[in-house]
Design a protein around this motif. Sequence first.
Motif, PDB file in Angstrom:
ATOM      1  N   HIS A 262      35.436  17.818  34.822  1.00 16.93           N
ATOM      2  CA  HIS A 262      36.159  16.999  33.841  1.00 16.93           C
ATOM      3  C   HIS A 262      37.424  17.692  33.339  1.00 16.93           C
ATOM      4  CE1 HIS A 262      32.366  14.778  33.900  1.00 16.93           C
ATOM      5  NE2 HIS A 262      32.995  13.769  33.301  1.00 16.93           N
ATOM      6  N   PRO A 283      39.658  15.090  27.875  1.00 19.75           N
ATOM      7  CA  PRO A 283      38.755  13.941  28.031  1.00 19.75           C
ATOM      8  C   PRO A 283      38.143  13.570  26.691  1.00 19.75           C
ATOM      9  CG  PRO A 283      37.695  15.962  28.759  1.00 19.75           C
ATOM     10  CD  PRO A 283      39.119  16.324  28.454  1.00 19.75           C
ATOM     11  N   ASP A 284      37.628  12.357  26.602  1.00 18.34           N
ATOM     12  CA  ASP A 284      36.916  11.932  25.406  1.00 18.34           C
ATOM     13  C   ASP A 284      35.667  12.816  25.267  1.00 18.34           C
ATOM     14  OD1 ASP A 284      34.551  10.125  24.251  1.00 18.34           O
ATOM     15  OD2 ASP A 284      36.461   9.463  23.380  1.00 18.34           O
ATOM     16  N   LEU A 288      32.249  13.274  27.536  1.00 25.59           N
ATOM     17  CA  LEU A 288      31.946  14.545  28.192  1.00 25.59           C
ATOM     18  C   LEU A 288      30.538  15.008  27.828  1.00 25.59           C
ATOM     19  CD1 LEU A 288      32.846  16.891  29.907  1.00 25.59           C
ATOM     20  CD2 LEU A 288      34.037  17.855  27.932  1.00 25.59           C
TER      21      LEU A 288
END
Length: 325
Positions: A262, A283-284, A288
């Motif tokens: 990620h 990333p959110d 994650l």
Amino acid sequence: MAEGEPDGGGGPDPGDVVIETRGLAKQYRGTLAVDGLDLRVPRGSVFGFLGPNGSGKTTTIRMLMGLIAPTAGSARVLGSPMPQAVRSVLPRVGALIEGPALYGFLSGRDNLLRYDAADPTADPRTRVARVGAALDRVGLSAAAGKRAKAYSLGMKQRLGLAAALLQPRELLVLDEPTNGLDPQGMREIRGLVRGLAADGTTVFLSSHLLDEIEQVCTHAAVMARGRLITQGPVADLSAGALGRLAVTTPDVGDAARILAEHGVRDLTTAGGRVTGELPAEPPDLAELNAALVTAGVRVRGFGLERASLEDTFVALTGEGFDVAG
């Protein structure tokens, strides 16, 4: 407009700024040691002047104190131009720059008596009491009768600081004040700086030790290769860099693999924790965390660790701190 640069209008009231430079520069044999420095130090602050050795900190301080003339630009200290107003400004400033100049054959106490006698504003009737108080404040009372040439580097630093504290000062300028001190000595000097600030003295403290700046300073400026990178309240500078993601789990291998997939970089694993640096477009975090759980990772802790000044420096310059600017 570059980050950290004065906006040219609507800035702080001049009375609220004890040091201000505009385009300050110093060139040595074709090399710019300080390049276009625009600096503002708020009154009442503990201001950390931060940068690797060789970044231009000491050269800047020497210009501010009128010890050398700038190649270009201007500097004002306590509202007056430097070096033009050096005679009226320096009696209001205590300074320790590049280590103290001491008479090695004299005791620590006699060195301070000489320093005080050279100050035309010092009252000779209270000289002995002032010297005793300054020695006590830096923890040198027991060694006051010892010759300065027998002092350790840390003791010499303390004596230089005592000389800067002989009189009440509006501004205290300290260049690497914890140089040569052991951890306990460093802690004591930090406490002393906090006490001086609480009494109303503005403290301008240069250091290459990020930890030191973060523990004691309210404001800071970051220098690299002679240029100002940024300046402002320490909390705001740290907030400017993304913190590191930390995951606590017994499944560190699987967690590191998922995080890497990620985009999390610079992964380290130790003691049941995985930490890593988030990408520029992170990333959110909820997604994650869900990805870790879906992959069977037993997540016992998940979150961002607060960014430090070191994180800020690396984010701003793209390099580590132990470099020669």
